[in-house]
Design a protein around this motif. Structure first.
Motif, short mmCIF file in Angstrom:
data_model
loop_
_atom_site.label_atom_id
_atom_site.label_comp_id
_atom_site.label_asym_id
_atom_site.label_seq_id
_atom_site.Cartn_x
_atom_site.Cartn_y
_atom_site.Cartn_z
N HIS A 46 0.83 -1.21 0.00
CA HIS A 46 0.00 0.00 0.00
C HIS A 46 0.86 1.27 0.00
O HIS A 46 0.60 2.22 -0.74
N LYS A 47 1.91 1.28 0.83
CA LYS A 47 2.77 2.47 0.91
C LYS A 47 3.45 2.75 -0.43
O LYS A 47 3.59 3.90 -0.84
N VAL A 56 0.98 4.42 -2.70
CA VAL A 56 0.53 5.75 -2.30
C VAL A 56 1.63 6.79 -2.48
O VAL A 56 1.39 7.90 -2.97
N TYR A 57 2.88 6.43 -2.12
CA TYR A 57 3.95 7.43 -2.08
C TYR A 57 4.94 7.32 -3.23
O TYR A 57 5.82 8.16 -3.36
N THR A 69 -5.29 8.73 1.74
CA THR A 69 -5.96 7.61 2.41
C THR A 69 -4.91 6.69 3.01
O THR A 69 -3.87 6.42 2.39
N GLU A 116 6.11 10.05 4.83
CA GLU A 116 5.96 8.59 4.74
C GLU A 116 7.03 7.87 5.55
O GLU A 116 6.76 6.85 6.20
N THR A 164 6.25 8.48 9.46
CA THR A 164 5.00 7.99 10.00
C THR A 164 5.18 6.60 10.61
O THR A 164 5.73 5.71 9.98
N VAL A 174 2.36 5.03 12.39
CA VAL A 174 1.09 4.42 12.03
C VAL A 174 0.42 5.33 11.01
O VAL A 174 0.66 6.53 10.98
N TYR A 175 -0.44 4.76 10.18
CA TYR A 175 -0.99 5.52 9.06
C TYR A 175 -1.72 6.78 9.50
O TYR A 175 -1.67 7.82 8.84
N LYS A 176 -2.39 6.75 10.63
CA LYS A 176 -3.30 7.85 10.99
C LYS A 176 -2.62 8.97 11.78
O LYS A 176 -3.30 9.89 12.21
N TRP A 200 -0.05 10.80 10.47
CA TRP A 200 0.79 11.55 9.55
C TRP A 200 0.64 13.05 9.74
O TRP A 200 1.58 13.82 9.49
#
Length: 346
Positions: free
Chosen positions: A120-121, A124-125, A157, A259, A262, A264-266, A268
């Motif tokens: 996922h990372k 996204v990045y 997201t 990125e 971070t 944990v995802y939430k 950031w």
């Protein structure tokens, strides 16, 4: 004995290196710089010869060779098979094994690509390498903070724990100083307040602001504040709706820094101020200086310099107040010279 070798060639030069490991576990590194133009393949041949010559000088009888270039490895395998059949060797040692593991480089690359597609990372990045190329244009401004570029990062997201999903970014075209804030939604009202509070109230009235053609960056409220303070509002070309140049580069760097920071995802949004500090205290290739130095006339004292006192910190702690003030005054006088050097560098 074992030997590991590698070589590289780029715009900065050509270097080769090999490490020989004896039977008792001792390491013997060997490096060299090639003073002639060559390709990556040539550097691999040169480092292989250098490593084998070093093994001969060490009077090694048998050596296991490990490399990461399929071409060189295959040629070495074929050459030594021919020499062994003729019972003649070019060296006084026998190459017992040329690593077969590295012959599966393509399979390993395919595995990495397949893994990145599922990560996922990475999706996204990662940079959009398939985007059509576009020329970068250098903007010049008459004074610092006179021309800003603005853009929006998002939709991000998963969203942050406070519900924020977007980052509004602005960058000064001379100092490359970046301002950024996260929001749940970037509406015209949000952009209006950002320009008023984060730019005008902190850095004075800019001469112009450059944005893309997004509706939230070109609404009635944005036009009103530009007309009120006589700010010129320009848009990027219609056939290239995304902001080109400095803002896109800043967006990419900020996303990469956030990125990596971070946990944990939430969370950031909590790392965003630290990412901005890291961006401002890093040397920008377009100016050859840090944004912090161009704005404040001196480099920021980083946490690592306090934990492990640097020479600069030790010197300033020993200065008297009068000498410190004089040194600081001289640094401030050099701001204009530093900015001129940054413009010439760009």
């Amino acid at each position: 004995m074992e030997m590991y070798f590698d070589g590289t060639s780029n715009a900065l030069g050509h270097g080769i290196g090999a490490v020989l490991v004896s039977l008792n576990g001792k390491y013997y590194p060997a490096t060299a710089r090639l003073n002639f133009n060559c390709t990556n393949n040539i550097t691999e041949y040169e480092v292989l010869v250098m490593g084998l010559q070093a093994a001969i000088e060490m009077k090694a009888d048998v050596i296991d060779v490990y490399g990461d270039t399929t071409l060189v490895i295959c040629q070495m395998r074929a050459m030594f098979r021919i020499k062994e059949a003729a019972d003649v060797g070019p060296f006084d040692l026998k190459v017992r094994e040329v690593s077969a593991h590295y012959l599966n480089v393509k399979e390993e690359v395919d595995d990495c690509i397949n893994f990145a597609r599922k990560c996922h990372k990475c999706q996204v990045y990662a940079d959009r390498i398939h985007a059509p190329p576009a020329p970068l244009h250098v903007f010049t401004a008459p004074w610092p903070f006179s021309m800003w570029g603005m853009d929006v990062i998002g939709l991000i997201t998963p969203k942050a724990s406070n519900g924020h999903r977007f980052i509004l970014v602005a960058i000064d075209y001379i100092t490359k100083w970046v301002k950024a804030a996260s929001y749940a939604n970037v509406t015209q009202k949000v952009v209006y307040r950002f320009i008023q509070r984060e730019i005008i109230c902190q850095y004075g009235l800019p001469e112009r602001i450059i944005t893309d053609n997004a509706s939230n960056l070109n609404g009635v409220m944005v036009n009103d504040i530009c007309a009120k303070f006589k700010i010129k509002h320009h848009n990027s070309t219609t056939y290239c709706p995304k902001m080109n140049g400095a803002v896109e580069a800043a967006n990419k760097n900020i996303k990469k820094i956030v990125e990596k920071m971070t946990e944990v995802y939430k969370d950031w949004h909590e790392k965003l101020p630290f990412a901005l500090h890291a961006y401002r205290t890093s040397v920008r290739t377009s100016t050859g200086a840090t944004s912090y130095a161009l704005v404040y006339g001196t480099e920021a004292v980083l946490p690592v310099e306090v934990e492990i006192p640097s020479l600069r910190v030790l010197m300033e702690t020993e200065l008297e107040d009068a000498k410190w003030v004089h040194s600081r005054y001289e640094q401030l006088n050099l701001i204009e010279e530093k900015m001129l050097a940054a413009l010439c560098h760009g």
